[in-house]
Design a protein around this motif. Structure first.
Motif, PDB file in Angstrom:
ATOM      1  N   GLU A  51      -8.205   7.668  10.331  1.00 35.19           N
ATOM      2  CA  GLU A  51      -7.799   6.054  10.538  1.00 35.19           C
ATOM      3  C   GLU A  51      -7.575   5.272   9.319  1.00 35.19           C
ATOM      4  OE1 GLU A  51     -11.040   4.403  13.015  1.00 35.19           O
ATOM      5  OE2 GLU A  51     -11.118   5.941  14.249  1.00 35.19           O
ATOM      6  N   GLN A  52      -8.373   5.400   8.337  1.00 34.54           N
ATOM      7  CA  GLN A  52      -8.536   4.656   7.005  1.00 34.54           C
ATOM      8  C   GLN A  52      -6.764   5.131   6.527  1.00 34.54           C
ATOM      9  OE1 GLN A  52     -11.176   5.592   4.042  1.00 34.54           O
ATOM     10  NE2 GLN A  52      -9.963   4.641   2.469  1.00 34.54           N
ATOM     11  N   LEU A  53      -6.323   6.207   6.551  1.00 36.45           N
ATOM     12  CA  LEU A  53      -5.262   6.541   5.828  1.00 36.45           C
ATOM     13  C   LEU A  53      -4.141   6.135   6.748  1.00 36.45           C
ATOM     14  CD1 LEU A  53      -5.830  10.462   4.843  1.00 36.45           C
ATOM     15  CD2 LEU A  53      -4.895   8.634   3.448  1.00 36.45           C
ATOM     16  N   GLU A  54      -4.203   6.133   8.021  1.00 35.22           N
ATOM     17  CA  GLU A  54      -3.047   5.738   8.958  1.00 35.22           C
ATOM     18  C   GLU A  54      -2.782   4.113   9.066  1.00 35.22           C
ATOM     19  OE1 GLU A  54      -3.100   7.800  12.772  1.00 35.22           O
ATOM     20  OE2 GLU A  54      -2.630   9.815  11.639  1.00 35.22           O
ATOM     21  N   ALA A  55      -4.058   3.583   8.590  1.00 28.98           N
ATOM     22  CA  ALA A  55      -3.742   2.101   8.515  1.00 28.98           C
ATOM     23  C   ALA A  55      -2.891   1.531   7.315  1.00 28.98           C
ATOM     24  CB  ALA A  55      -5.231   1.296   8.395  1.00 28.98           C
ATOM     25  N   SER A  56      -2.830   2.522   6.454  1.00 31.61           N
ATOM     26  CA  SER A  56      -2.056   2.187   5.117  1.00 31.61           C
ATOM     27  C   SER A  56      -0.481   2.662   5.386  1.00 31.61           C
ATOM     28  CB  SER A  56      -2.747   3.038   3.974  1.00 31.61           C
ATOM     29  OG  SER A  56      -1.433   3.347   3.080  1.00 31.61           O
ATOM     30  N   SER A  57       0.243   1.694   4.632  1.00 37.87           N
ATOM     31  CA  SER A  57       1.755   2.056   4.999  1.00 37.87           C
ATOM     32  C   SER A  57       2.288   3.056   4.358  1.00 37.87           C
ATOM     33  CB  SER A  57       2.331   0.753   4.518  1.00 37.87           C
ATOM     34  OG  SER A  57       2.169   0.692   3.014  1.00 37.87           O
ATOM     35  N   LEU A  58       1.404   3.747   3.424  1.00 39.69           N
ATOM     36  CA  LEU A  58       2.009   5.067   2.773  1.00 39.69           C
ATOM     37  C   LEU A  58       1.016   6.054   2.924  1.00 39.69           C
ATOM     38  CD1 LEU A  58       3.453   3.428  -0.707  1.00 39.69           C
ATOM     39  CD2 LEU A  58       4.534   5.215   0.912  1.00 39.69           C
ATOM     40  N   LEU A  59       0.183   5.974   3.469  1.00 39.26           N
ATOM     41  CA  LEU A  59      -0.966   6.897   3.891  1.00 39.26           C
ATOM     42  C   LEU A  59      -1.930   7.277   2.404  1.00 39.26           C
ATOM     43  CD1 LEU A  59       0.991   9.819   5.424  1.00 39.26           C
ATOM     44  CD2 LEU A  59      -0.438   8.242   6.702  1.00 39.26           C
ATOM     45  N   PHE A  60      -2.203   5.973   2.021  1.00 37.45           N
ATOM     46  CA  PHE A  60      -2.822   6.191   0.560  1.00 37.45           C
ATOM     47  C   PHE A  60      -4.265   5.613   1.131  1.00 37.45           C
ATOM     48  CE2 PHE A  60      -0.724   5.502  -3.752  1.00 37.45           C
ATOM     49  CZ  PHE A  60       0.504   6.212  -3.367  1.00 37.45           C
ATOM     50  N   LEU A  61      -5.334   6.346   0.369  1.00 39.02           N
ATOM     51  CA  LEU A  61      -6.625   6.171   0.320  1.00 39.02           C
ATOM     52  C   LEU A  61      -7.002   4.638  -0.296  1.00 39.02           C
ATOM     53  CD1 LEU A  61      -8.283   9.434  -0.053  1.00 39.02           C
ATOM     54  CD2 LEU A  61      -8.396   8.153   1.931  1.00 39.02           C
ATOM     55  N   ASP A  62      -6.253   4.356  -1.305  1.00 42.49           N
ATOM     56  CA  ASP A  62      -6.890   3.068  -2.160  1.00 42.49           C
ATOM     57  C   ASP A  62      -5.642   1.953  -1.961  1.00 42.49           C
ATOM     58  OD1 ASP A  62      -6.855   1.367  -4.611  1.00 42.49           O
ATOM     59  OD2 ASP A  62      -8.169   3.011  -5.416  1.00 42.49           O
ATOM     60  N   GLY A  63      -6.172   0.752  -1.387  1.00 42.58           N
ATOM     61  CA  GLY A  63      -5.319  -0.301  -1.140  1.00 42.58           C
ATOM     62  C   GLY A  63      -4.537  -0.790  -2.409  1.00 42.58           C
ATOM     63  N   LYS A  64      -5.314  -0.869  -3.278  1.00 45.23           N
ATOM     64  CA  LYS A  64      -4.551  -1.321  -4.652  1.00 45.23           C
ATOM     65  C   LYS A  64      -3.404  -0.468  -5.203  1.00 45.23           C
ATOM     66  CE  LYS A  64      -5.888  -3.283  -9.113  1.00 45.23           C
ATOM     67  NZ  LYS A  64      -5.844  -2.280  -9.899  1.00 45.23           N
ATOM     68  N   ARG A  65      -3.799   0.780  -5.067  1.00 46.11           N
ATOM     69  CA  ARG A  65      -2.871   1.572  -5.672  1.00 46.11           C
ATOM     70  C   ARG A  65      -1.795   1.742  -4.290  1.00 46.11           C
ATOM     71  NH1 ARG A  65      -6.380   6.525  -8.322  1.00 46.11           N
ATOM     72  NH2 ARG A  65      -7.884   4.950  -9.167  1.00 46.11           N
ATOM     73  N   GLU A  66      -1.810   1.486  -3.426  1.00 50.54           N
ATOM     74  CA  GLU A  66      -0.760   1.489  -2.250  1.00 50.54           C
ATOM     75  C   GLU A  66       0.350   0.092  -2.558  1.00 50.54           C
ATOM     76  OE1 GLU A  66      -2.314   0.221   1.612  1.00 50.54           O
ATOM     77  OE2 GLU A  66      -0.237   0.171   2.356  1.00 50.54           O
ATOM     78  N   GLN A  67      -0.425  -0.769  -3.020  1.00 44.43           N
ATOM     79  CA  GLN A  67       0.591  -1.981  -3.483  1.00 44.43           C
ATOM     80  C   GLN A  67       1.278  -1.725  -4.350  1.00 44.43           C
ATOM     81  OE1 GLN A  67       0.832  -4.436  -1.223  1.00 44.43           O
ATOM     82  NE2 GLN A  67      -0.841  -3.424   0.075  1.00 44.43           N
ATOM     83  N   GLU A  68       0.779  -1.223  -5.537  1.00 38.15           N
ATOM     84  CA  GLU A  68       1.545  -0.645  -6.640  1.00 38.15           C
ATOM     85  C   GLU A  68       2.679   0.244  -6.221  1.00 38.15           C
ATOM     86  OE1 GLU A  68      -0.731   1.134  -9.706  1.00 38.15           O
ATOM     87  OE2 GLU A  68      -2.271  -0.168  -9.594  1.00 38.15           O
ATOM     88  N   ALA A  69       2.393   1.144  -5.459  1.00 39.46           N
ATOM     89  CA  ALA A  69       3.481   1.870  -5.169  1.00 39.46           C
ATOM     90  C   ALA A  69       4.319   1.409  -4.300  1.00 39.46           C
ATOM     91  CB  ALA A  69       2.811   3.450  -4.171  1.00 39.46           C
ATOM     92  N   ARG A  70       4.241   0.301  -3.386  1.00 40.33           N
ATOM     93  CA  ARG A  70       5.062  -0.229  -2.314  1.00 40.33           C
ATOM     94  C   ARG A  70       5.921  -1.177  -3.386  1.00 40.33           C
ATOM     95  NH1 ARG A  70       3.820  -1.567   3.112  1.00 40.33           N
ATOM     96  NH2 ARG A  70       6.040  -2.489   2.638  1.00 40.33           N
ATOM     97  N   LYS A  71       5.381  -1.873  -4.725  1.00 39.97           N
ATOM     98  CA  LYS A  71       6.140  -2.591  -5.516  1.00 39.97           C
ATOM     99  C   LYS A  71       7.178  -1.628  -6.121  1.00 39.97           C
ATOM    100  CE  LYS A  71       5.014  -5.399  -9.382  1.00 39.97           C
ATOM    101  NZ  LYS A  71       5.094  -4.740 -10.587  1.00 39.97           N
ATOM    102  N   LEU A  72       6.719  -0.513  -6.504  1.00 40.64           N
ATOM    103  CA  LEU A  72       7.736   0.670  -7.036  1.00 40.64           C
ATOM    104  C   LEU A  72       8.549   0.741  -6.072  1.00 40.64           C
ATOM    105  CD1 LEU A  72       8.308   2.527  -9.354  1.00 40.64           C
ATOM    106  CD2 LEU A  72       6.873   4.433  -8.054  1.00 40.64           C
TER     107      LEU A  72
END
Ligand code: EPS
Length: 375
Positions: free
Chosen positions: A180-201
């Protein structure tokens, strides 16, 4: 190879994709919601280009069911393409000129194979569009795993330079909440901050007309021990999993457990001490083997990791040579996704579910346990 087998047909911009799956037990419910959920994840996770937003992956079962359940015959499912133009387009929406192959794409090898001076037909066959059908296949096979109490998850561990939080997938881990946690992330990340960094990239890479690679892991737990076998080669679980996941367009390396990086290590460092407890049974301190030893599951979570190359369709394309006369030119700026890591992870979870469902259903003489699921 085992009991289940499948065929998938279709072109990227043809009328539809087709999946024929044989060997399913009768009475299995077609998991309509799960199929739609997995399809929408594959289509909508971050990194996709404009085409994915245009497709809706409407699917129809034509044979192999009685009501909502399988009837024991071959299951046939078709998935409609909305884009039926028959050819790839460039970033302006005009027909892509595939006289100049995209370096790193199937264009050159296919054109040489079939003697073509335009790689359109190759691009149609090599497209990752076909993975929508693999996703349907996996969503159905996951039902068989669920019948055996096995959960699975897909986790993107890297997008370019951005690395997500890692876990040691040890015996006893409960995957359902993490899914559930992974699928709530737009990139299947566990860490929301790193997901944002990856989205920016991803945004930066897209604006630069480039693409970026990534990596993911698939985890399945709990898994009964003894699935697969050391012989023959085709029965080995590691060999079957790796070969299948390697067939996803864009995947260029597959490892079981912590094998990426193991080339630098001593055995005493790489392998992990074995323990036993009455509750857990046998388990290693660290699951470096990824749940497979000697081609067989050892009862610990199965962990498969894969690397996805940066896609070869670039907004600012590389130099190329004409298929007609070899003259120098530039590859076309074909419409494309920016990073395939997240959708490929969903597809890999699906194909891993297929392989494991097959070994679960196929267990027979010599395997030494009761069949887990054979409705
Ligand atoms: C793909 C290129 C893109 C992707 C496509 C795979 O399509 P198009 O050439 O129409 O822009 O969007 O993936 C899908 C359509 C899909 O459903 O995954 C390629 O070259 O592999």
């Amino acid at each position: 190879m085992g009991r289940l087998s499948f065929q998938v047909t279709g072109e990227s911009h043809g009328p539809e994709l087709n999946l024929v799956l044989t060997g399913l037990p009768a009475g299995l419910e077609i998991p309509r919601e799960r199929i739609d959920h997995w399809l929408s994840l594959r289509r909508q996770l971050a990194g996709r280009g404009p085409r994915a937003a245009r497709e809706s992956d409407l699917w129809t079962v034509t044979t192999g069911v009685s009501g909502d359940h399988t009837n024991g015959g071959p299951l046939h499912i078709s998935i409609a393409n909305k884009d039926r133009s028959g050819e790839s387009v460039d970033r302006q929406g005009a027909k892509a000129n595939l006289e100049f192959p995209r370096p790193g794409h199937a264009d050159l090898a296919g054109a040489l194979k079939w003697g073509l001076d335009d790689a359109t037909a190759v691009a149609e066959l090599a497209s990752a569009r076909i993975t929508a059908a693999y996703t349907v296949l996996g969503a159905i096979c996951q039902e068989i795993l669920a019948g055996a109490g096995c959960h699975s998850l897909a986790h993107v561990t890297r997008v370019g330079t951005v690395i997500d939080r890692r876990r040691n997938w040890r015996k006893g881990v409960r995957l359902s909440r993490l899914v559930e946690q992974l699928e709530a992330s737009s990139l299947l990340f566990l860490d929301g901050k790193r997901e944002q960094e990856a989205r920016k990239l991803l945004t930066e890479v897209d604006l630069a007309g480039d693409t970026v690679g990534g990596a993911f892991e698939i985890v399945v737990a709990p898994v009964p021990p003894g699935l697969g076998g050391p012989q023959p080669l085709g029965a080995r679980l590691d060999s079957r999993l790796a070969a299948t996941v390697m067939g996803i367009p864009g995947v260029r390396a597959v490892a079981i457990g912590d094998a990426f990086g193991a080339d630098r290590l001593l055995g005493s460092r790489f392998h992990s001490p074995l323990h036993y407890s009455a509750g857990k049974g046998y388990f290693h301190q660290r699951n470096t083997a990824g749940g497979v030893e000697g081609g067989m599951s050892n009862g610990e979570p199965i962990v498969l990791r894969a690397v996805v190359k940066p896609l070869a369709s670039l907004g600012k394309p590389l130099a190329s040579a004409s298929l007609r006369d070899g003259r120098a030119g530039t590859a076309p700026a074909v419409r494309s996704d920016v990073c395939a890591a997240a959708p490929a992870a969903i597809v890999a979870r699906a194909l891993v579910a297929f392989v494991l469902a097959d070994v679960l259903l196929d267990r027979g003489q010599g395997d030494g346990f009761e069949p887990i699921c054979h409705r």
